[in-house]
Write a protein that holds these residues in place. Sequence first.
Motif, mmCIF file in Angstrom:
data_model
loop_
_atom_site.group_PDB
_atom_site.id
_atom_site.type_symbol
_atom_site.label_atom_id
_atom_site.label_comp_id
_atom_site.label_asym_id
_atom_site.label_seq_id
_atom_site.Cartn_x
_atom_site.Cartn_y
_atom_site.Cartn_z
ATOM 1 N N VAL A 252 0.846 -1.186 0.000
ATOM 2 C CA VAL A 252 0.000 0.000 0.000
ATOM 3 C C VAL A 252 0.887 1.242 0.000
ATOM 4 O O VAL A 252 1.720 1.418 0.895
ATOM 5 N N LEU A 253 0.729 2.082 -1.013
ATOM 6 C CA LEU A 253 1.470 3.338 -1.116
ATOM 7 C C LEU A 253 0.564 4.472 -0.656
ATOM 8 O O LEU A 253 -0.569 4.592 -1.116
ATOM 9 N N TYR A 254 1.052 5.314 0.244
ATOM 10 C CA TYR A 254 0.232 6.408 0.735
ATOM 11 C C TYR A 254 1.070 7.676 0.879
ATOM 12 O O TYR A 254 2.316 7.646 0.845
ATOM 13 N N ASN A 255 0.383 8.795 1.066
ATOM 14 C CA ASN A 255 1.040 10.061 1.389
ATOM 15 C C ASN A 255 0.276 10.721 2.529
ATOM 16 O O ASN A 255 -0.631 10.121 3.108
ATOM 17 N N THR A 256 0.620 11.953 2.842
ATOM 18 C CA THR A 256 0.004 12.616 3.993
ATOM 19 C C THR A 256 -1.478 12.885 3.784
ATOM 20 O O THR A 256 -2.219 13.084 4.748
ATOM 21 N N GLU A 257 -1.944 12.906 2.526
ATOM 22 C CA GLU A 257 -3.351 13.176 2.254
ATOM 23 C C GLU A 257 -4.181 11.902 2.162
ATOM 24 O O GLU A 257 -5.402 11.967 2.048
ATOM 25 N N SER A 258 -3.553 10.757 2.201
ATOM 26 C CA SER A 258 -4.275 9.487 2.065
ATOM 27 C C SER A 258 -5.034 9.157 3.351
ATOM 28 O O SER A 258 -4.587 9.474 4.457
ATOM 29 N N ASP A 259 -6.178 8.507 3.176
ATOM 30 C CA ASP A 259 -7.013 8.111 4.314
ATOM 31 C C ASP A 259 -6.606 6.708 4.767
ATOM 32 O O ASP A 259 -7.166 5.710 4.338
ATOM 33 N N ARG A 260 -5.605 6.632 5.659
ATOM 34 C CA ARG A 260 -5.146 5.337 6.148
ATOM 35 C C ARG A 260 -6.058 4.777 7.230
ATOM 36 O O ARG A 260 -6.022 3.578 7.523
ATOM 37 N N ARG A 261 -6.868 5.612 7.845
ATOM 38 C CA ARG A 261 -7.737 5.155 8.918
ATOM 39 C C ARG A 261 -8.647 4.024 8.424
ATOM 40 O O ARG A 261 -8.830 3.012 9.111
ATOM 41 N N LYS A 262 -9.179 4.182 7.239
ATOM 42 C CA LYS A 262 -10.083 3.172 6.699
ATOM 43 C C LYS A 262 -9.350 1.846 6.455
ATOM 44 O O LYS A 262 -9.885 0.764 6.681
ATOM 45 N N LEU A 263 -8.099 1.945 6.008
ATOM 46 C CA LEU A 263 -7.300 0.745 5.783
ATOM 47 C C LEU A 263 -7.098 -0.017 7.083
ATOM 48 O O LEU A 263 -7.301 -1.234 7.158
ATOM 49 N N VAL A 264 -6.701 0.691 8.139
ATOM 50 C CA VAL A 264 -6.420 0.042 9.423
ATOM 51 C C VAL A 264 -7.694 -0.548 10.021
ATOM 52 O O VAL A 264 -7.708 -1.685 10.505
ATOM 53 N N GLU A 265 -8.798 0.201 9.977
ATOM 54 C CA GLU A 265 -10.054 -0.282 10.539
ATOM 55 C C GLU A 265 -10.523 -1.548 9.833
ATOM 56 O O GLU A 265 -10.926 -2.522 10.478
ATOM 57 N N THR A 266 -10.484 -1.537 8.511
ATOM 58 C CA THR A 266 -10.931 -2.703 7.750
ATOM 59 C C THR A 266 -10.050 -3.910 8.029
ATOM 60 O O THR A 266 -10.535 -5.031 8.223
ATOM 61 N N PHE A 267 -8.755 -3.689 8.064
ATOM 62 C CA PHE A 267 -7.801 -4.759 8.330
ATOM 63 C C PHE A 267 -8.063 -5.409 9.695
ATOM 64 O O PHE A 267 -8.115 -6.639 9.826
ATOM 65 N N VAL A 268 -8.253 -4.589 10.714
ATOM 66 C CA VAL A 268 -8.444 -5.105 12.074
ATOM 67 C C VAL A 268 -9.803 -5.782 12.225
ATOM 68 O O VAL A 268 -9.909 -6.895 12.752
ATOM 69 N N LYS A 269 -10.873 -5.127 11.760
ATOM 70 C CA LYS A 269 -12.217 -5.678 11.930
ATOM 71 C C LYS A 269 -12.365 -7.023 11.235
ATOM 72 O O LYS A 269 -12.943 -7.958 11.792
ATOM 73 N N ASP A 270 -11.847 -7.130 10.013
ATOM 74 C CA ASP A 270 -12.004 -8.387 9.293
ATOM 75 C C ASP A 270 -11.157 -9.485 9.917
ATOM 76 O O ASP A 270 -11.545 -10.654 9.918
ATOM 77 N N GLY A 271 -9.991 -9.116 10.456
ATOM 78 C CA GLY A 271 -9.170 -10.118 11.118
ATOM 79 C C GLY A 271 -9.848 -10.688 12.343
ATOM 80 O O GLY A 271 -9.880 -11.900 12.550
ATOM 81 N N LEU A 272 -10.423 -9.820 13.158
ATOM 82 C CA LEU A 272 -11.086 -10.277 14.376
ATOM 83 C C LEU A 272 -12.362 -11.057 14.063
ATOM 84 O O LEU A 272 -12.673 -12.044 14.722
ATOM 85 N N SER A 273 -13.108 -10.603 13.057
ATOM 86 C CA SER A 273 -14.362 -11.279 12.727
ATOM 87 C C SER A 273 -14.137 -12.677 12.182
ATOM 88 O O SER A 273 -15.029 -13.519 12.230
ATOM 89 N N THR A 274 -12.942 -12.939 11.650
ATOM 90 C CA THR A 274 -12.638 -14.276 11.133
ATOM 91 C C THR A 274 -11.798 -15.085 12.116
ATOM 92 O O THR A 274 -11.228 -16.113 11.762
ATOM 93 N N GLY A 275 -11.701 -14.613 13.375
ATOM 94 C CA GLY A 275 -11.050 -15.387 14.416
ATOM 95 C C GLY A 275 -9.539 -15.405 14.355
ATOM 96 O O GLY A 275 -8.910 -16.394 14.744
ATOM 97 N N GLN A 276 -8.930 -14.321 13.872
ATOM 98 C CA GLN A 276 -7.479 -14.263 13.758
ATOM 99 C C GLN A 276 -6.890 -13.247 14.737
ATOM 100 O O GLN A 276 -7.548 -12.272 15.106
ATOM 101 N N ASP A 277 -5.646 -13.491 15.140
ATOM 102 C CA ASP A 277 -4.888 -12.461 15.840
ATOM 103 C C ASP A 277 -4.458 -11.412 14.825
ATOM 104 O O ASP A 277 -4.162 -11.732 13.667
ATOM 105 N N VAL A 278 -4.403 -10.157 15.250
ATOM 106 C CA VAL A 278 -4.061 -9.051 14.359
ATOM 107 C C VAL A 278 -2.837 -8.335 14.914
ATOM 108 O O VAL A 278 -2.804 -7.966 16.090
ATOM 109 N N VAL A 279 -1.839 -8.161 14.068
ATOM 110 C CA VAL A 279 -0.613 -7.489 14.469
ATOM 111 C C VAL A 279 -0.359 -6.312 13.534
ATOM 112 O O VAL A 279 -0.350 -6.463 12.312
#
Length: 612
Positions: free
Chosen positions: A249-276
């Motif tokens: 994932v390539l980003y800059n200061t204007e990119s919305d990384r919050r959505k990336l992190v939220e999606t990554f964490v929520k889907d990991g937990l919902s599928t029963g995985q540890d998230v790092v």
Amino acid sequence: MASCLALYFIIRTKKTYFLDSGFFMGVATVGFTVYLTEATISDIIGRPVSALADTLLTSVMAISIGIASYLLKNSDQKTPGGISELKRFISRPPLQFLAYAIVVCGWTVAALISQPWTLNETTAEGTIFYYTYQLWFVAASALLLVSYIGLPVVSFYRQSRMVREKTASLSIKIISMCWATFGVSLFFQIAAGGFLLPESQSIGFVADSLLFVLIAFALREPTIMARIITAGETVSQVVSSHSEVDAIVLYNTESDRRKLVETFVKDGLSTGQDVVCRVTKSEVPFYRAVLKSSDLPDVSPSRRVTILPIEFAPALSSNVYDQSDLSRNRRELVDLDDLSLERTREIVGSVTASDDAFGRERIGRIWAMNVEGAQAGILDLLTARNPRSRVIDLARQQDIFSNLLGLKHHGILGTRLLLEYEPTSNYEEVVQKFVREFQANVESVAIFTNAGSPVYREFSEQRNIRLFSFSTKTSTPSRISNEQVLLPERDTSLLLDAVDKLLQAHTGRRIGIIFEVFTSLIISLGFEKAYGVISSVVEMAESELATILVLVNSEALETRALSGIRGLFQSQLFFNSSGLKAVRLAGEEYGEATRATESFSGVQEPPRRIET
């Protein structure tokens, strides 16, 4: 007759949400049908039923229901159905199922050896036969009932809270409640003996028959599309989490990384995985703030979200996970920020070293980097470690399609876009930009197309896109890969069902949906029928979270058909060899229409280092 009708419906519903579990539910229904048939024949000929046969039938039904319950729980929903799923279950049966099977087999063997029943008859209202059982067998039956309800039935009921599709969730609840009631009914027949005969016996048979009919209709209700669509993970459609593929994932200061992190964490937990999340020290507060403000799903206490400073990477391979962990039970996001090339090389080496630790399989990771401060060569370093890596450019592709219309991404969200194209043009390039923009904004994308079309050829090999292709080679929906679903050609009911289940699976999340199938539907089915399908799709997608792009061949359709379709869309685009033009955009009056945007061919594509 009621039980036979239930069995008929179960046999007919070959492709439902429950798949192989439905087979064992059918076996249980066969056992109950034989049980009722024996009782009916007994009434006709005036002879008692066989307690031995009833014991065996009860055992068969109990084991079948147990297999059905745990088979659904432990099935690989990404590749549902088939003998391989049953073989996988038999080779590694869950411990709870083994404990339950031991109880059932022990109860059956004890009954067959000791035969703890006594035949009785009463002549109060004609000759009625019934059995009474020894006290120890009643106690053993009570233990069987507790095991039956506490293990397979409760396990099956819990699945309803993990299923995203509402109809399937309700069906699972209904089936589990029916199973529990059926078990209580059979236990009552053993414990009650001749209590309130013949009324109690008749009421029990009728109630059990109705329960199996209810189960049959509950099995029939949720379609196979519900399982096919809800099987995938959101993040795997956006930024790949497959073990064999990395996402960069390539980003800059204007990119919305919050959505990336939220999606990554929520889907990991919902599928029963540890998230790092492995990040630089300066980024730790940002990640903590994102997790603190996010509504995370309920998870098992054994699952966790860990934020680790990337500077401590050398210790991670041995300290974070114990040797019993498996790679499929965790996922990782590594944010390199703007680290130097040399430091990045050290970090990547330390992080990936854990793949070989303790004999684990490889882990699919998401690598993130700030392109504004990153040194040349870092992208090449990451792709060299995994040539199948996929690049998501949050920095330069977040508005790549909407810029063609003079808008930003938020300006097209929730809109209904009609794109008329000339068949000789490269219209699939417009679709590619639409897809990239939604992926760059960490939003899911689905495409409905015909097998062999230009759009299909463009996206058939790309990951992280829901691709629904219509073909004459199939008569039922089938999953041919993690991303691709094959649908029968001209089956509009399945098209609408797929759209409905897709929107349900993305409740509360944004999604872009592309339809390239309507031109062929109009030609093959006629305008009136196809118009009803298109209007239904538009109505179903009436949400600010769903954005649809409908493609029609302007030269293949009559003027009447084109005019009718245009009336459904407030935003209308036209594409030919000269470029893309906005004929009308949502919010504009027709008098202001016909303003042309920048020519599509004149918009500069940001350079790419690898094929994305």
